[in-house]
Each structure stands twice: as structure tokens, then as C-alpha cells.
Write an enzyme that holds these catalytic residues in place. Structure first.
Site, PDB file in Angstrom:
ATOM      1  N   LYS A 199       1.137  -1.217   0.042  1.00 19.21           N
ATOM      2  CA  LYS A 199      -0.049  -0.031  -0.072  1.00 19.21           C
ATOM      3  C   LYS A 199       0.906   1.262  -0.044  1.00 19.21           C
ATOM      4  O   LYS A 199       0.377   2.393  -0.407  1.00 19.21           O
ATOM      5  CB  LYS A 199      -0.715  -0.048   1.286  1.00 19.21           C
ATOM      6  CG  LYS A 199      -1.886  -0.967   1.328  1.00 19.21           C
ATOM      7  CD  LYS A 199      -2.546  -0.985   2.644  1.00 19.21           C
ATOM      8  CE  LYS A 199      -3.325  -2.075   2.991  1.00 19.21           C
ATOM      9  NZ  LYS A 199      -4.120  -2.097   4.300  1.00 19.21           N
ATOM     10  N   GLU A 227       8.164   2.584  -5.582  1.00 16.34           N
ATOM     11  CA  GLU A 227       8.016   2.420  -3.972  1.00 16.34           C
ATOM     12  C   GLU A 227       8.111   3.440  -3.235  1.00 16.34           C
ATOM     13  O   GLU A 227       8.859   4.478  -3.514  1.00 16.34           O
ATOM     14  CB  GLU A 227       9.141   1.146  -3.870  1.00 16.34           C
ATOM     15  CG  GLU A 227       9.031  -0.055  -3.900  1.00 16.34           C
ATOM     16  CD  GLU A 227       8.101  -0.598  -2.666  1.00 16.34           C
ATOM     17  OE1 GLU A 227       7.306  -0.049  -2.213  1.00 16.34           O
ATOM     18  OE2 GLU A 227       8.340  -1.858  -2.242  1.00 16.34           O
ATOM     19  N   ASP A 228       7.475   3.398  -2.085  1.00 12.96           N
ATOM     20  CA  ASP A 228       7.598   4.563  -1.074  1.00 12.96           C
ATOM     21  C   ASP A 228       8.874   4.511  -0.466  1.00 12.96           C
ATOM     22  O   ASP A 228       9.690   5.450  -0.323  1.00 12.96           O
ATOM     23  CB  ASP A 228       6.500   4.603  -0.199  1.00 12.96           C
ATOM     24  CG  ASP A 228       6.362   3.123   0.634  1.00 12.96           C
ATOM     25  OD1 ASP A 228       6.893   2.062  -0.038  1.00 12.96           O
ATOM     26  OD2 ASP A 228       5.954   3.035   1.568  1.00 12.96           O
ATOM     27  N   ASP A 241      14.306  -0.157   2.302  1.00 14.61           N
ATOM     28  CA  ASP A 241      15.212  -0.506   3.581  1.00 14.61           C
ATOM     29  C   ASP A 241      16.032  -1.599   3.389  1.00 14.61           C
ATOM     30  O   ASP A 241      17.149  -1.493   3.140  1.00 14.61           O
ATOM     31  CB  ASP A 241      13.993  -0.522   4.533  1.00 14.61           C
ATOM     32  CG  ASP A 241      14.537  -0.716   6.077  1.00 14.61           C
ATOM     33  OD1 ASP A 241      15.875  -0.591   6.136  1.00 14.61           O
ATOM     34  OD2 ASP A 241      13.974  -1.020   7.114  1.00 14.61           O
ATOM     35  N   PHE A 278      12.216   5.395  12.659  1.00 13.63           N
ATOM     36  CA  PHE A 278      10.807   5.122  12.105  1.00 13.63           C
ATOM     37  C   PHE A 278      10.045   6.153  11.526  1.00 13.63           C
ATOM     38  O   PHE A 278       9.702   6.920  12.342  1.00 13.63           O
ATOM     39  CB  PHE A 278      10.148   4.515  13.346  1.00 13.63           C
ATOM     40  CG  PHE A 278       8.911   3.437  13.129  1.00 13.63           C
ATOM     41  CD1 PHE A 278       7.909   3.894  12.297  1.00 13.63           C
ATOM     42  CD2 PHE A 278       9.042   2.242  13.452  1.00 13.63           C
ATOM     43  CE1 PHE A 278       6.852   3.032  12.059  1.00 13.63           C
ATOM     44  CE2 PHE A 278       8.018   1.332  13.003  1.00 13.63           C
ATOM     45  CZ  PHE A 278       6.804   1.628  12.154  1.00 13.63           C
ATOM     46  N   VAL A 279       9.896   6.104  10.144  1.00 20.05           N
ATOM     47  CA  VAL A 279       9.436   7.206   9.505  1.00 20.05           C
ATOM     48  C   VAL A 279       7.904   6.925   9.133  1.00 20.05           C
ATOM     49  O   VAL A 279       7.728   5.773   8.678  1.00 20.05           O
ATOM     50  CB  VAL A 279      10.219   7.529   8.485  1.00 20.05           C
ATOM     51  CG1 VAL A 279      11.536   8.083   8.804  1.00 20.05           C
ATOM     52  CG2 VAL A 279      10.272   6.219   7.478  1.00 20.05           C
ATOM     53  N   ASP A 312       3.302   3.700   6.956  1.00 23.90           N
ATOM     54  CA  ASP A 312       2.278   3.631   7.818  1.00 23.90           C
ATOM     55  C   ASP A 312       3.022   3.133   9.398  1.00 23.90           C
ATOM     56  O   ASP A 312       3.939   2.460   9.213  1.00 23.90           O
ATOM     57  CB  ASP A 312       1.139   2.484   7.649  1.00 23.90           C
ATOM     58  CG  ASP A 312       1.771   1.040   7.655  1.00 23.90           C
ATOM     59  OD1 ASP A 312       2.614   0.841   7.323  1.00 23.90           O
ATOM     60  OD2 ASP A 312       1.003   0.388   8.418  1.00 23.90           O
ATOM     61  N   ARG A 370      -0.658   6.898   7.037  1.00 20.82           N
ATOM     62  CA  ARG A 370      -0.362   7.088   5.551  1.00 20.82           C
ATOM     63  C   ARG A 370      -0.894   8.216   4.866  1.00 20.82           C
ATOM     64  O   ARG A 370      -0.361   8.753   4.016  1.00 20.82           O
ATOM     65  CB  ARG A 370      -1.044   6.000   4.938  1.00 20.82           C
ATOM     66  CG  ARG A 370      -0.491   4.592   5.056  1.00 20.82           C
ATOM     67  CD  ARG A 370      -1.138   3.606   4.264  1.00 20.82           C
ATOM     68  NE  ARG A 370      -0.972   2.111   4.771  1.00 20.82           N
ATOM     69  CZ  ARG A 370      -0.125   1.383   4.769  1.00 20.82           C
ATOM     70  NH1 ARG A 370       1.085   1.810   4.029  1.00 20.82           N
ATOM     71  NH2 ARG A 370      -0.036   0.017   4.953  1.00 20.82           N
TER      72      ARG A 370
HETATM   73  C1  PRP Z   1       7.178  -1.487   3.140  1.00 21.13           C
HETATM   74  C2  PRP Z   1       7.342  -0.640   2.073  1.00 21.13           C
HETATM   75  C3  PRP Z   1       8.309  -1.466   1.052  1.00 21.13           C
HETATM   76  C4  PRP Z   1       8.882  -2.364   1.855  1.00 21.13           C
HETATM   77  C5  PRP Z   1      10.240  -1.757   1.869  1.00 21.13           C
HETATM   78  O1  PRP Z   1       6.037  -2.371   2.796  1.00 21.13           O
HETATM   79  O2  PRP Z   1       6.350  -0.062   1.387  1.00 21.13           O
HETATM   80  O3  PRP Z   1       7.291  -2.295  -0.072  1.00 21.13           O
HETATM   81  O4  PRP Z   1       8.288  -2.290   2.980  1.00 21.13           O
HETATM   82  O5  PRP Z   1      11.182  -2.672   2.892  1.00 21.13           O
HETATM   83  P1  PRP Z   1      12.470  -3.493   2.493  1.00 21.13           P
HETATM   84  O6  PRP Z   1      12.975  -3.010   1.548  1.00 21.13           O
HETATM   85  O7  PRP Z   1      12.915  -4.053   3.773  1.00 21.13           O
HETATM   86  O8  PRP Z   1      11.670  -4.816   1.826  1.00 21.13           O
HETATM   87  P2  PRP Z   1       5.218  -3.159   3.826  1.00 21.13           P
HETATM   88  O9  PRP Z   1       5.512  -4.575   3.958  1.00 21.13           O
HETATM   89  O10 PRP Z   1       5.326  -2.555   5.380  1.00 21.13           O
HETATM   90  O11 PRP Z   1       3.583  -3.060   3.398  1.00 21.13           O
HETATM   91  P3  PRP Z   1       2.754  -1.572   2.958  1.00 21.13           P
HETATM   92  O12 PRP Z   1       3.449  -0.937   1.696  1.00 21.13           O
HETATM   93  O13 PRP Z   1       1.370  -2.305   2.680  1.00 21.13           O
HETATM   94  O14 PRP Z   1       3.012  -0.584   4.268  1.00 21.13           O
END
Ligand code: PRP
Length: 191
Positions: free
Chosen positions: A48, A110-111, A114, A163-164, A170, A176
């Protein structure tokens, strides 16, 4: 713009304002438009978190003169964190793309990156479907805990090792909707 704040006391500080984020979007849009001039472009937003950045980017690219010949937007939905604060490394596809990827010029949006597991999973998956080109765009890069070396061609802003939340990111599905990026106070997620 007045934002209705329901999170008083939980936010440590604003890291990037709405204007700073939108300025980064404009820059990314220019780069993506230049690289896809005269070609069809498929933006693949990852739900999301990339809900907002994908919309803003699609609109910004369409404002660039001499950009892509056409822009289509597709969303996939994956989950890697669940409600945990760190990625487990296990990425699950919850909703795949409807459109065929073969022959398309794809930019995964992607947002945040990490550990890199999510983008690595998506690049491997969609790279295996024979796109004409495949690139990645993230609005926030958090490089401190990278475990997979995954290419990101378009990088917006550098996130601190905090933690952003906000602009799609979220904590337990909250925050969000905020148009800026902020740091969450640690007592919120440690209690
Ligand atoms: C978050 C974010 C990326 C991913 C990045 O998704 O949106 O998709 O983590 O992390 P990484 O580089 O460590 O893999 P999340 O699983 O929290 O789902 P969301 O997008 O629904 O919040």
C-alpha cells in the site's frame, strides 16, 4: 494546506515537508520522462505504501513536455512487514499485475527501500516476464540496513535511520494519509 492532525504527541519531528516531497517528485518525473521519451511507460506502484507517490509521479510525468508517448498505471500489492517494525525477508504477493509485462517499459514505484527484500523480489519476478526495460524508483531511501544489493535508478530523498511515517508509510495502518514524512516517537512503537 491545513491538515487535520489526530496524532498529537506521537510525532517527533517532520523530516520532509509536503513541498520538499513534491519537489523531489518533480525531479524524479523529469528523470523518468527523459529516459522514456517517445516510449510507452508502465508505472507499477507497490501497495500500500506507494499509493500516493505513484499518483503524484504519474501526474508529474504527464506534465513534462516530450515525455513518454503514453503512461499506464498498475498496482501490485505485496506484504513483507505485516505489523512488524522490521522486514522479515519473506515477501508475499497479495495482488499481481493485471497487464502483461512482456515488452513493456516498466518502472516499479516504491515508497521506501530498507533491507531491499521487497524490491529485489519484484525485480526478479517482473524481470522474468521479459519487459523491454525494468527500472526502480523510490521516494525514500533508507540505506542503513540494506541486506540485498538491488539497483534503484531513481532515488528521491534520503531517510534517516528512524521509524518514519507519512506520505504512504504507516505504523499499524495509521499515518499514511499525512502529506509529509515524519519521525514517530519511539514510545509509540515500543510500548
Ligand atoms: C514496506 C514498503 C516497502 C517495503 C520496503 O512495505 O512499502 O514495500 O516495506 O522494505 P524492504 O526494503 O526492507 O523490503 P510493507 O510490507 O510495510 O507494506 P505496505 O506497503 O502495505 O505498508
Amino acid at each position: 494546506m491545513k491538515v487535520i492532525e489526530t496524532y498529537d504527541g506521537t510525532l517527533e519531528r517532520t523530516l520532509f515537508s509536503e513541498a520538499e516531497i513534491q519537489s523531489a517528485i518533480e525531479r524524479l518525473a523529469s528523470e523518468i520522462a527523459a529516459d522514456h521519451r517517445g516510449k510507452p511507460l508502465l508505472l507499477l506502484g507497490v501497495l500500500k505504501g506507494a499509493l500516493y507517490v505513484t499518483v503524484d509521479l504519474a501526474r508529474a510525468i504527464s506534465r513534462v513536455p516530450d515525455g513518454p508517448s503514453e503512461i499506464t498505471v498498475e498496482y501490485v500489492c505485496v506484504s513483507s512487514y505485516g505489523n512488524a517494525t522490521r522486514s522479515s525477508g519473506e515477501v508475499r504477493m497479495l495482488k499481481d499485475a493485471h497487464q502483461p509485462i512482456t515488452g513493456q517499459n516498466v518502472v516499479i514505484v516504491e515508497d521506501i527501500i530498507d533491507n531491499g527484500f521487497t524490491l529485489d523480489y519484484l525485480r526478479t519476478l517482473f524481470g522474468g516476464r521479459n519487459p523491454a526495460s525494468l527500472k526502480s524508483c523510490v521516494i525514500f531511501d533508507k540505506p542503513f540496513h540494506r541486506l540485498v544489493d538491488v539497483p534503484v535508478e531513481y532515488v528521491g530523498l534520503s531517510s534517516p535511520d528512524e521509524f518514519v511515517i507519512g506520505y504512504g508509510l504507516d505504523y499499524q495502518e495509521l499515518y499514511r494519509n499525512l502529506p509529509y514524512l515524519a519521525q514517530l516517537r519511539s514510545w509509540v512503537f515500543t510500548q
